[in-house]
Design an enzyme around this catalytic site. Structure first.
Site, PDB file in Angstrom:
ATOM      1  N   VAL A  68     -22.724  19.300  27.844  1.00 10.50           N
ATOM      2  CA  VAL A  68     -23.168  19.689  29.121  1.00 10.50           C
ATOM      3  C   VAL A  68     -23.012  20.914  29.568  1.00 10.50           C
ATOM      4  O   VAL A  68     -23.619  21.424  30.573  1.00 10.50           O
ATOM      5  CB  VAL A  68     -22.972  18.517  30.136  1.00 10.50           C
ATOM      6  N   SER A 147     -13.484  11.464  41.875  1.00 10.72           N
ATOM      7  CA  SER A 147     -12.165  11.037  41.755  1.00 10.72           C
ATOM      8  C   SER A 147     -11.422  10.993  43.051  1.00 10.72           C
ATOM      9  O   SER A 147     -11.860  11.866  43.812  1.00 10.72           O
ATOM     10  CB  SER A 147     -11.596  11.934  40.830  1.00 10.72           C
ATOM     11  N   TYR A 160      -8.310  20.762  38.390  1.00  9.61           N
ATOM     12  CA  TYR A 160      -9.074  19.393  37.886  1.00  9.61           C
ATOM     13  C   TYR A 160      -9.168  19.180  39.301  1.00  9.61           C
ATOM     14  O   TYR A 160     -10.495  18.608  39.579  1.00  9.61           O
ATOM     15  CB  TYR A 160      -8.213  18.740  37.115  1.00  9.61           C
ATOM     16  N   LYS A 164     -13.073  18.332  41.139  1.00  6.97           N
ATOM     17  CA  LYS A 164     -13.448  16.956  41.670  1.00  6.97           C
ATOM     18  C   LYS A 164     -14.009  17.153  43.285  1.00  6.97           C
ATOM     19  O   LYS A 164     -14.696  16.337  43.582  1.00  6.97           O
ATOM     20  CB  LYS A 164     -12.679  15.801  41.443  1.00  6.97           C
ATOM     21  N   GLY A 191      -9.121   6.210  41.279  1.00  4.91           N
ATOM     22  CA  GLY A 191      -8.021   6.586  40.868  1.00  4.91           C
ATOM     23  C   GLY A 191      -7.825   6.423  39.369  1.00  4.91           C
ATOM     24  O   GLY A 191      -8.757   6.664  38.503  1.00  4.91           O
ATOM     25  N   PHE A 197      -8.829   9.873  28.713  1.00  6.42           N
ATOM     26  CA  PHE A 197      -8.799  10.861  29.823  1.00  6.42           C
ATOM     27  C   PHE A 197      -7.394  11.619  29.583  1.00  6.42           C
ATOM     28  O   PHE A 197      -7.232  12.845  29.540  1.00  6.42           O
ATOM     29  CB  PHE A 197      -8.947  10.279  31.182  1.00  6.42           C
TER      30      PHE A 197
HETATM   31  P1  NAP Z   1     -12.716   9.702  28.328  1.00  6.00           P
HETATM   32  O1  NAP Z   1     -12.418   8.469  27.675  1.00  6.00           O
HETATM   33  O2  NAP Z   1     -11.976  10.970  28.034  1.00  6.00           O
HETATM   34  O3  NAP Z   1     -14.058  10.182  28.449  1.00  6.00           O
HETATM   35  C1  NAP Z   1     -14.698  11.201  28.584  1.00  6.00           C
HETATM   36  C2  NAP Z   1     -16.307  11.625  28.340  1.00  6.00           C
HETATM   37  O4  NAP Z   1     -16.894  12.654  28.723  1.00  6.00           O
HETATM   38  C3  NAP Z   1     -16.280  11.265  26.664  1.00  6.00           C
HETATM   39  O5  NAP Z   1     -17.590  10.448  26.413  1.00  6.00           O
HETATM   40  C4  NAP Z   1     -16.588  12.816  26.342  1.00  6.00           C
HETATM   41  O6  NAP Z   1     -17.389  12.851  24.990  1.00  6.00           O
HETATM   42  C5  NAP Z   1     -17.487  13.247  27.456  1.00  6.00           C
HETATM   43  N1  NAP Z   1     -17.396  14.833  27.582  1.00  6.00           N
HETATM   44  C6  NAP Z   1     -16.385  15.678  27.854  1.00  6.00           C
HETATM   45  N2  NAP Z   1     -16.860  16.850  27.685  1.00  6.00           N
HETATM   46  C7  NAP Z   1     -18.292  16.914  27.404  1.00  6.00           C
HETATM   47  C8  NAP Z   1     -19.351  17.853  27.516  1.00  6.00           C
HETATM   48  N3  NAP Z   1     -18.687  19.152  27.650  1.00  6.00           N
HETATM   49  N4  NAP Z   1     -20.192  17.361  27.137  1.00  6.00           N
HETATM   50  C9  NAP Z   1     -20.753  16.111  27.085  1.00  6.00           C
HETATM   51  N5  NAP Z   1     -19.805  15.289  27.085  1.00  6.00           N
HETATM   52  C10 NAP Z   1     -18.609  15.554  27.433  1.00  6.00           C
HETATM   53  O7  NAP Z   1     -12.472   9.809  29.955  1.00  6.00           O
HETATM   54  P2  NAP Z   1     -13.048   9.079  31.331  1.00  6.00           P
HETATM   55  O8  NAP Z   1     -11.806   8.741  31.981  1.00  6.00           O
HETATM   56  O9  NAP Z   1     -13.941   7.814  30.835  1.00  6.00           O
HETATM   57  O10 NAP Z   1     -13.526  10.019  31.946  1.00  6.00           O
HETATM   58  C11 NAP Z   1     -15.069  10.113  32.532  1.00  6.00           C
HETATM   59  C12 NAP Z   1     -15.297  10.822  33.966  1.00  6.00           C
HETATM   60  O11 NAP Z   1     -14.484   9.942  34.743  1.00  6.00           O
HETATM   61  C13 NAP Z   1     -14.834  12.194  33.946  1.00  6.00           C
HETATM   62  O12 NAP Z   1     -15.783  12.793  34.772  1.00  6.00           O
HETATM   63  C14 NAP Z   1     -13.487  11.970  34.597  1.00  6.00           C
HETATM   64  O13 NAP Z   1     -13.195  13.380  35.272  1.00  6.00           O
HETATM   65  C15 NAP Z   1     -13.798  10.688  35.528  1.00  6.00           C
HETATM   66  N6  NAP Z   1     -12.506  10.129  36.025  1.00  6.00           N
HETATM   67  C16 NAP Z   1     -11.454   9.678  35.206  1.00  6.00           C
HETATM   68  C17 NAP Z   1     -10.542   9.132  35.891  1.00  6.00           C
HETATM   69  C18 NAP Z   1      -9.339   8.500  35.170  1.00  6.00           C
HETATM   70  O14 NAP Z   1      -8.314   8.528  35.402  1.00  6.00           O
HETATM   71  N7  NAP Z   1      -9.635   7.970  33.621  1.00  6.00           N
HETATM   72  C19 NAP Z   1     -10.308   9.003  37.237  1.00  6.00           C
HETATM   73  C20 NAP Z   1     -11.201   9.505  37.893  1.00  6.00           C
HETATM   74  C21 NAP Z   1     -12.332  10.127  37.546  1.00  6.00           C
HETATM   75  P3  NAP Z   1     -17.253  13.975  23.980  1.00  6.00           P
HETATM   76  O15 NAP Z   1     -15.895  14.433  23.958  1.00  6.00           O
HETATM   77  O16 NAP Z   1     -17.781  13.084  22.743  1.00  6.00           O
HETATM   78  O17 NAP Z   1     -18.212  15.199  24.308  1.00  6.00           O
END
Ligand code: NAP
Length: 260
Positions: A68, A147, A160, A164, A191, A197
């Site tokens: 993306v 977030s 980071y 957000k 959260g 992540f």
């Molecule tokens: P995750 O398990 O690491 O998943 C992140 C996903 O984003 C993966 O599928 C990764 O796929 C994809 N991604 C990363 N960079 C990308 C790029 N340049 N183009 C396309 N896809 C990309 O982490 P998650 O916790 O599910 O995170 C998902 C979202 O939730 C993020 O926006 C994160 O900031 C947000 N969030 C997470 C938390 C938390 O505590 N985990 C809390 C609040 C918000 P590929 O590596 O295959 O591209």
């Protein structure tokens, strides 16, 4: 949370669906009988997800690799979708990452580039490409992943948290820009969620990543998927602006309760 009813046959695009929240969200929409398009950079992960989406009840499945943060690639992939996939009803801007947990004045600027390019610019590129069609068709819903980090900055997380906070401002602004149209905008703001992540943040240091979730009951990706599907399945005149959600062991982005 299944049986919301009105998502059957709807076309949903989830970015970053190869892991964590995006993956769980794609499966949740599949269970609602939606037509589910998924993208991320890791193709083999998406290929593995395809049969699961079908088994869960997706009316149709499309997968494609996409970074993306690559504007030309976003435009090419999304403008070139097969005709039966180019009327996206629900866009879930989930792709995102954190890199490092370091003081700004000591950090590697490469970490900033990756976070800003993905979480802010990537979200904008996808939005810019998909939303005009929603406006034209008179229906659509943009669901952005925010977030609690966007509400309160935590130590060593300035950039980071800034991405957000930017997501929050962009969601608010997009909602204003879309006034007078039927397109809805929601920011889902969790959260701590147990996903890949932290492993991505610490560049594969599993031990350090595991510590993040130690003696705490984190949210699971499925909890976030529930909220996303709930927001998407409200009646067309209802716009859910934000859903702020944490585990019972978290009060905000800095206050946690660790079980002893
Ligand atoms: P995750 O398990 O690491 O998943 C992140 C996903 O984003 C993966 O599928 C990764 O796929 C994809 N991604 C990363 N960079 C990308 C790029 N340049 N183009 C396309 N896809 C990309 O982490 P998650 O916790 O599910 O995170 C998902 C979202 O939730 C993020 O926006 C994160 O900031 C947000 N969030 C997470 C938390 C938390 O505590 N985990 C809390 C609040 C918000 P590929 O590596 O295959 O591209």
């Amino acid at each position: 949370m299944s049986g919301m009813g009105n998502l059957s046959g709807k076309t949903v695009l989830v970015t970053g669906a190869s892991s964590g929240i995006g993956r769980a969200t794609a499966l949740a929409f599949a269970r609602e009988g939606a037509r589910v398009a998924v993208c991320a950079r890791r193709e083999e992960r998406l290929t593995g997800l395809e049969p699961e989406l079908k088994k869960a009840g997706a009316a149709a499945v499309l997968l494609f690799t996409l970074d993306v943060s690559n504007r030309a690639a976003v435009e090419k992939a999304l403008n070139g979708l097969p005709s039966e996939w180019n009327t996206i009803d629900v866009l879930v801007n989930n792709a995102g990452l954190s890199r490092g947990l370091t003081k700004v004045y000591e950090d590697d600027p490469q970490n900033w580039e990756e976070m800003i390019d993905t979480n802010v610019k990537g979200l904008l590129y996808v939005t810019r490409t998909v939303v005009p069609g929603m406006v034209e068709r008179g229906r659509g819903h943009v669901i952005n992943m925010g977030s609690t980090a966007g509400y309160m900055t935590y130590a060593n997380g300035a950039v980071y948290c800034a991405t957000k906070a930017a997501e929050k401002a962009i969601s608010e602004g997009l909602k204003i820009d879309l006034m007078g149209t039927a397109v809805r905008v929601t920011s889902i703001d969790p959260g701590m969620v147990e996903s890949e992540f932290s492993e991505v943040r610490f560049r594969g240091d599993k031990e350090r990543a595991e510590k993040v979730y130690q003696n705490i009951t984190p949210l699971q990706p499925e909890d976030i998927a529930d909220a996303i599907v709930w927001a998407a399945s409200r009646p067309a005149h209802v716009n859910i602006h934000t859903v702020v959600m944490t585990t019972i062991d978290q009060a905000n982005s800095v206050v946690f309760h660790r079980h002893s």
